[in-house]
Design an enzyme around this catalytic site. Sequence first.
Site, mmCIF file in Angstrom:
data_model
loop_
_atom_site.group_PDB
_atom_site.id
_atom_site.type_symbol
_atom_site.label_atom_id
_atom_site.label_comp_id
_atom_site.label_asym_id
_atom_site.label_seq_id
_atom_site.Cartn_x
_atom_site.Cartn_y
_atom_site.Cartn_z
ATOM 1 N N GLN A 200 -0.384 -24.820 2.768
ATOM 2 C CA GLN A 200 -1.139 -24.144 3.821
ATOM 3 C C GLN A 200 -2.574 -23.874 3.364
ATOM 4 O O GLN A 200 -3.370 -23.369 4.136
ATOM 5 C CB GLN A 200 -0.478 -22.790 4.159
ATOM 6 C CG GLN A 200 0.864 -22.900 4.840
ATOM 7 C CD GLN A 200 1.535 -21.534 4.958
ATOM 8 O OE1 GLN A 200 2.562 -21.300 4.353
ATOM 9 N NE2 GLN A 200 0.967 -20.637 5.742
ATOM 10 N N GLU A 235 1.463 -20.876 1.145
ATOM 11 C CA GLU A 235 0.094 -20.378 1.172
ATOM 12 C C GLU A 235 -0.465 -20.343 -0.244
ATOM 13 O O GLU A 235 -1.532 -20.863 -0.514
ATOM 14 C CB GLU A 235 0.084 -18.987 1.803
ATOM 15 C CG GLU A 235 -1.310 -18.496 2.094
ATOM 16 C CD GLU A 235 -1.308 -17.169 2.814
ATOM 17 O OE1 GLU A 235 -0.350 -16.886 3.563
ATOM 18 O OE2 GLU A 235 -2.262 -16.408 2.617
ATOM 19 N N ARG A 313 -1.220 -4.799 4.472
ATOM 20 C CA ARG A 313 -0.876 -5.040 5.876
ATOM 21 C C ARG A 313 0.341 -4.194 6.290
ATOM 22 O O ARG A 313 0.423 -3.730 7.423
ATOM 23 C CB ARG A 313 -0.625 -6.534 6.139
ATOM 24 C CG ARG A 313 -0.396 -6.862 7.612
ATOM 25 C CD ARG A 313 -0.480 -8.364 7.907
ATOM 26 N NE ARG A 313 -1.847 -8.823 8.040
ATOM 27 C CZ ARG A 313 -2.540 -8.866 9.180
ATOM 28 N NH1 ARG A 313 -1.976 -8.509 10.316
ATOM 29 N NH2 ARG A 313 -3.784 -9.289 9.206
ATOM 30 N N ARG A 345 5.713 -15.039 7.186
ATOM 31 C CA ARG A 345 5.413 -14.735 8.597
ATOM 32 C C ARG A 345 5.456 -13.231 8.908
ATOM 33 O O ARG A 345 6.535 -12.620 8.839
ATOM 34 C CB ARG A 345 6.418 -15.481 9.465
ATOM 35 C CG ARG A 345 5.929 -15.815 10.862
ATOM 36 C CD ARG A 345 6.912 -16.747 11.513
ATOM 37 N NE ARG A 345 6.383 -17.323 12.741
ATOM 38 C CZ ARG A 345 6.960 -18.316 13.402
ATOM 39 N NH1 ARG A 345 8.092 -18.837 12.960
ATOM 40 N NH2 ARG A 345 6.416 -18.794 14.499
ATOM 41 N N PHE A 347 3.565 -11.207 7.133
ATOM 42 C CA PHE A 347 2.951 -10.640 5.920
ATOM 43 C C PHE A 347 3.589 -9.261 5.691
ATOM 44 O O PHE A 347 4.809 -9.188 5.659
ATOM 45 C CB PHE A 347 1.428 -10.606 6.141
ATOM 46 C CG PHE A 347 0.620 -11.051 4.942
ATOM 47 C CD1 PHE A 347 0.853 -12.252 4.307
ATOM 48 C CD2 PHE A 347 -0.405 -10.246 4.453
ATOM 49 C CE1 PHE A 347 0.084 -12.645 3.208
ATOM 50 C CE2 PHE A 347 -1.182 -10.631 3.357
ATOM 51 C CZ PHE A 347 -0.928 -11.821 2.742
ATOM 52 N N THR A 445 -7.222 -9.126 6.493
ATOM 53 C CA THR A 445 -7.822 -7.843 6.124
ATOM 54 C C THR A 445 -8.803 -8.007 4.969
ATOM 55 O O THR A 445 -9.545 -7.084 4.651
ATOM 56 C CB THR A 445 -6.726 -6.843 5.725
ATOM 57 O OG1 THR A 445 -5.885 -7.468 4.754
ATOM 58 C CG2 THR A 445 -5.894 -6.475 6.941
ATOM 59 N N ALA A 514 -2.232 -15.706 8.572
ATOM 60 C CA ALA A 514 -2.610 -14.537 9.352
ATOM 61 C C ALA A 514 -2.701 -14.874 10.848
ATOM 62 O O ALA A 514 -3.395 -14.189 11.602
ATOM 63 C CB ALA A 514 -3.925 -13.937 8.845
ATOM 64 N N GLU A 742 2.621 -15.138 14.109
ATOM 65 C CA GLU A 742 3.473 -14.150 13.441
ATOM 66 C C GLU A 742 4.008 -13.035 14.353
ATOM 67 O O GLU A 742 5.150 -12.609 14.183
ATOM 68 C CB GLU A 742 2.703 -13.507 12.278
ATOM 69 C CG GLU A 742 2.312 -14.479 11.192
ATOM 70 C CD GLU A 742 1.285 -13.869 10.246
ATOM 71 O OE1 GLU A 742 0.100 -13.800 10.612
ATOM 72 O OE2 GLU A 742 1.677 -13.448 9.159
HETATM 73 N N1 MTE Z 1 5.482 -22.397 13.094
HETATM 74 C C1 MTE Z 1 6.099 -23.458 12.532
HETATM 75 N N2 MTE Z 1 6.715 -24.352 13.339
HETATM 76 N N3 MTE Z 1 6.116 -23.645 11.180
HETATM 77 C C2 MTE Z 1 5.509 -22.747 10.329
HETATM 78 O O1 MTE Z 1 5.526 -22.934 9.103
HETATM 79 N N4 MTE Z 1 4.232 -20.634 10.122
HETATM 80 C C3 MTE Z 1 3.934 -19.344 10.748
HETATM 81 C C4 MTE Z 1 3.401 -19.546 12.165
HETATM 82 N N5 MTE Z 1 4.233 -20.454 12.902
HETATM 83 C C5 MTE Z 1 4.860 -21.600 10.894
HETATM 84 C C6 MTE Z 1 4.862 -21.488 12.316
HETATM 85 C C7 MTE Z 1 2.977 -18.535 10.011
HETATM 86 S S1 MTE Z 1 3.524 -17.635 8.705
HETATM 87 C C8 MTE Z 1 1.661 -18.455 10.381
HETATM 88 S S2 MTE Z 1 0.590 -17.422 9.573
HETATM 89 C C9 MTE Z 1 1.109 -19.254 11.474
HETATM 90 O O2 MTE Z 1 2.080 -20.102 12.061
HETATM 91 C C10 MTE Z 1 -0.042 -20.086 10.949
HETATM 92 O O3 MTE Z 1 -0.565 -20.944 11.887
HETATM 93 P P1 MTE Z 1 -1.594 -20.496 13.023
HETATM 94 O O4 MTE Z 1 -2.599 -19.592 12.408
HETATM 95 O O5 MTE Z 1 -2.179 -21.770 13.479
HETATM 96 O O6 MTE Z 1 -0.797 -19.806 14.083
HETATM 97 C C1 QUE Z 2 -3.201 -11.358 6.178
HETATM 98 C C2 QUE Z 2 -3.000 -12.496 5.482
HETATM 99 C C3 QUE Z 2 -3.661 -12.701 4.239
HETATM 100 C C4 QUE Z 2 -4.493 -11.696 3.743
HETATM 101 C C5 QUE Z 2 -4.671 -10.550 4.462
HETATM 102 C C6 QUE Z 2 -4.023 -10.386 5.674
HETATM 103 C C7 QUE Z 2 -3.522 -13.885 3.477
HETATM 104 C C8 QUE Z 2 -4.250 -14.005 2.258
HETATM 105 C C9 QUE Z 2 -5.066 -12.963 1.814
HETATM 106 C C10 QUE Z 2 -5.898 -13.007 0.641
HETATM 107 C C11 QUE Z 2 -6.426 -11.834 0.119
HETATM 108 C C12 QUE Z 2 -7.288 -11.828 -0.956
HETATM 109 C C13 QUE Z 2 -7.658 -13.010 -1.546
HETATM 110 C C14 QUE Z 2 -7.154 -14.200 -1.036
HETATM 111 C C15 QUE Z 2 -6.282 -14.194 0.031
HETATM 112 O O1 QUE Z 2 -5.147 -11.853 2.561
HETATM 113 O O2 QUE Z 2 -2.780 -14.777 3.895
HETATM 114 O O3 QUE Z 2 -7.548 -15.353 -1.602
HETATM 115 O O4 QUE Z 2 -8.509 -13.042 -2.614
HETATM 116 O O5 QUE Z 2 -4.126 -15.150 1.561
HETATM 117 O O6 QUE Z 2 -4.219 -9.271 6.399
HETATM 118 O O7 QUE Z 2 -2.184 -13.444 5.970
HETATM 119 MO MO1 MOS Z 3 1.514 -16.746 7.506
HETATM 120 S S1 MOS Z 3 2.702 -15.433 6.428
HETATM 121 O O1 MOS Z 3 0.139 -15.661 7.325
HETATM 122 O O2 MOS Z 3 1.281 -17.927 6.306
#
Ligand code: MTE
Ligand code: QUE
Ligand code: MOS
Length: 792
Positions: A200, A235, A313, A345, A347, A445, A514, A742
């Site tokens: 990701q 990620e 979060r 998903r 977070f 954030t 996110a 999410e």
């Molecule tokens: N949907 C599918 N089919 N597969 C995935 O891995 N990941 C989820 C969500 N939906 C996921 C999914 C997560 S954790 C996130 S953060 C978002 O997709 C990321 O994609 P977006 O920002 O384009 O919504």
């Molecule tokens: C939601 C998220 C992420 C987040 C904060 C959110 C995330 C993520 C990071 C992050 C924070 C500090 C870093 C970095 C990444 O923050 O996915 O490289 O230095 O990677 O509220 O989903």
């Molecule tokens: Mo989704 S947990 O922010 O990859």
Amino acid sequence: MIKLLDKAQDPSHDSARTHVRGKSEFIDDRPMVAGELHVGVVFSTEPHAKILGINTDAALAVPGVVGVYTAKDVHHNLWGTIIQDQPLIADDVVRFVGEPVAVVAAETREAMEHARRLVRVDYQPLEAILSVRAAIAAKSFIAGERSIARGDVRAALASAKHRASGTVKIQGQDHFYLESQCSIAYPREDGQVEVHSSSQHPTEVQHVVSHGLGLPAHAVVCVVKRMGGGFGGKESQGAPFAYFAALVATRTGRAARCVITKDDDMVMTGKRNPFEIDYTVGYDDDGTIVGLDARLYSDGGAYADLSTSIMERAMLHSDNAYFLANVKITGQVCRTHVHPHTAFRGFGGPKGVAMIETVLEDIAHRLGIDPLDVRKRNVYRGPDRDVTHYGQKVENNLLPSLFDAIEQRCDYRARREEIRAFNARSKTQLKGLSITAVKFGISFTTRFLNQGNALVNVHQDGTVQVSTGATEMGQGVNTRIAMVVAEAFGIGLSSVRVMATSTEKNHNTSPTAASAGTDLNARAALTAAERIRARVAKVAAQLFELPEERWPSRTAGLGTMPEIEIDQATAPDDIVFEGGMVFRRSNPERWIAFSKLCREAYLSRVQLGDYGYFKTPGIYFDKLSGQGEPFFYFTQGVACSEVLIDRLTGELEVRRVDLLMDLGRPVNASLDLGQVTGAFVQGMGWCTTENLVYDDKGFLLSHSPSTYKIPSIQDTPRVFDVHLVHNEGNTKNVRSTKAVGEPPLLLSLSVWTAIKDALHSLAPSDRTLALPLPMTHERILLAARSLSAARS
Ligand code: MTE
Ligand code: QUE
Ligand code: MOS
């Protein structure tokens, strides 16, 4: 009043056709190239131990084995997305079962697997911390304690009419992506390396590979075509596997493929963080919360990974949809000796929300008030109760009307009465009913992550290639980006293709996470497309002034038309792009096909490609004071779940779910519905059947589909009524849409609280049920049994 959106028939996912035909290319579908090697990982069998020695002789003697690499082969052996505390390959100490200690490369997969088992590691065991409580006792923490507070909690709790305390114990969740962690690295000329990864976060892969190999960033390219699911698990944690492939590729000069098996993946990689939350809540006779003091502890595992951001979060979502006048939320990540836990998903969101929703359920039970009324009493509403504990006003707040709408749509009051009667009558079964909400803050954030860039190339035939930092994991981000760009040019979706993500086209990308993938990347692509559109609009305006014989294509580009000066983006504002055609609004009779216009523009030396950049405006969060406006906006929703429990077997049936989701003005409502239902069912797994079981060394026993139960079609709600609601008010976001990925997962907590509701019918009103998450069939059975025993 809430209006529902009509069920849409939007374009299908851009990979739908190749997926169903088995033609979509995933990492391990890439053809083997000449000399390609198989890479495997030898991992620790000890949770915490000193490495006394590693003997690779037997492994190296296996025919076909090309090399075995250990920590001493790593150039810079510390990585970590936020805090760089994790070795790529363990050096002198291992800190979790599953931690890489050596990397094996061989000509065949069989030789690799054989050799992997012959690497001998001598350990001297050290004391291991394997639970949150043990970590607290040992003061084993990752980073410092943080808190977010408002008002005077102590005074509010002291003077509250009622008080309740409890602990919420929340287990982790495996991502269970169908494609396990995998990468292939190709050595390129002059010391460069090209890595294809299921990640990701291609920029993180680029950084980890370059640091680990001692290469500058410009020597490493990371390409991501797609993932077979990520869910947060790719990620950060895809990066080491990409590094292992790249290490072998650069050492041997041969392509190297690192594809982890499902079982090894589950043992090695971290999960959703387990949480233990201690709280004290004070409330009035009518169920209004007057004070909440909550301490959130998470199990971070052995290394920091993303756990500090996840905790943040969780703290920012401990209010969920409810106004907390006096509140103190404290968060501390614990360091233990299990795999480092990571993004999943939602977070931290689901953990904070699980706490507050179960607290509301308890308050209702103790007061003998319907839980829906307690929720409605506490829901954010203007003008005095609409600012969060971190100081952000809840704007575009649909929550009160969503509660009203779901109550009516699912016939809540009548069913509540029916269920009361049913539970009083039935000896073997219990029903439960519960409505929970979600208010999910959209934006990272961590402010610097809220940026994106995009490259848009328009070709002479009017077809378009778009490249952004977004990665496709099934969620449909590519389809949404393509739709936004197609709309900008007024052309059909089939004329736009989103290309594989690559760090050589888009640099310094944020993880696709996110839920902000579309928000950030479609907006950047739109900016690029709008610049190109402004230029070709000017070409069109000039063409319309000339007879067609004098258009560049008719004069073989010989220049009978004066060269077009495109000084700035001074687009003629009456040029319309629609239905594949371009025309003046004042004279639609004279039109040119977009495809033809692109050719004329090219012959006129007009730039047909561009680059767009976007950063989310206006967001700010002071991590020290815990105050600010971290979120661009909130995605909101409500769900009502009805469950049926068998008191004799513990079996659970989710009989009916009604769900309303506010996604603003969706780009693609069909894909969004897929996300809503998928996220809900995935969340149900976390709440009910997905039970991670570790042995006394922190080895994950439930590391396969036969022992770890994700939801199947049998588990999906028997009635599942999902609707998006009409809301055009989120105008600040691209196309007034709202992120979807999410937030709906958090609504699955209504299944968990419905189980609690069912069991409450066996509990006296002075008894608060501390139900863990997940509530497996076994736990339901035990809880029902002990409650019945207490009653008789
Ligand atoms: N949907 C599918 N089919 N597969 C995935 O891995 N990941 C989820 C969500 N939906 C996921 C999914 C997560 S954790 C996130 S953060 C978002 O997709 C990321 O994609 P977006 O920002 O384009 O919504
Ligand atoms: C939601 C998220 C992420 C987040 C904060 C959110 C995330 C993520 C990071 C992050 C924070 C500090 C870093 C970095 C990444 O923050 O996915 O490289 O230095 O990677 O509220 O989903
Ligand atoms: Mo989704 S947990 O922010 O990859």
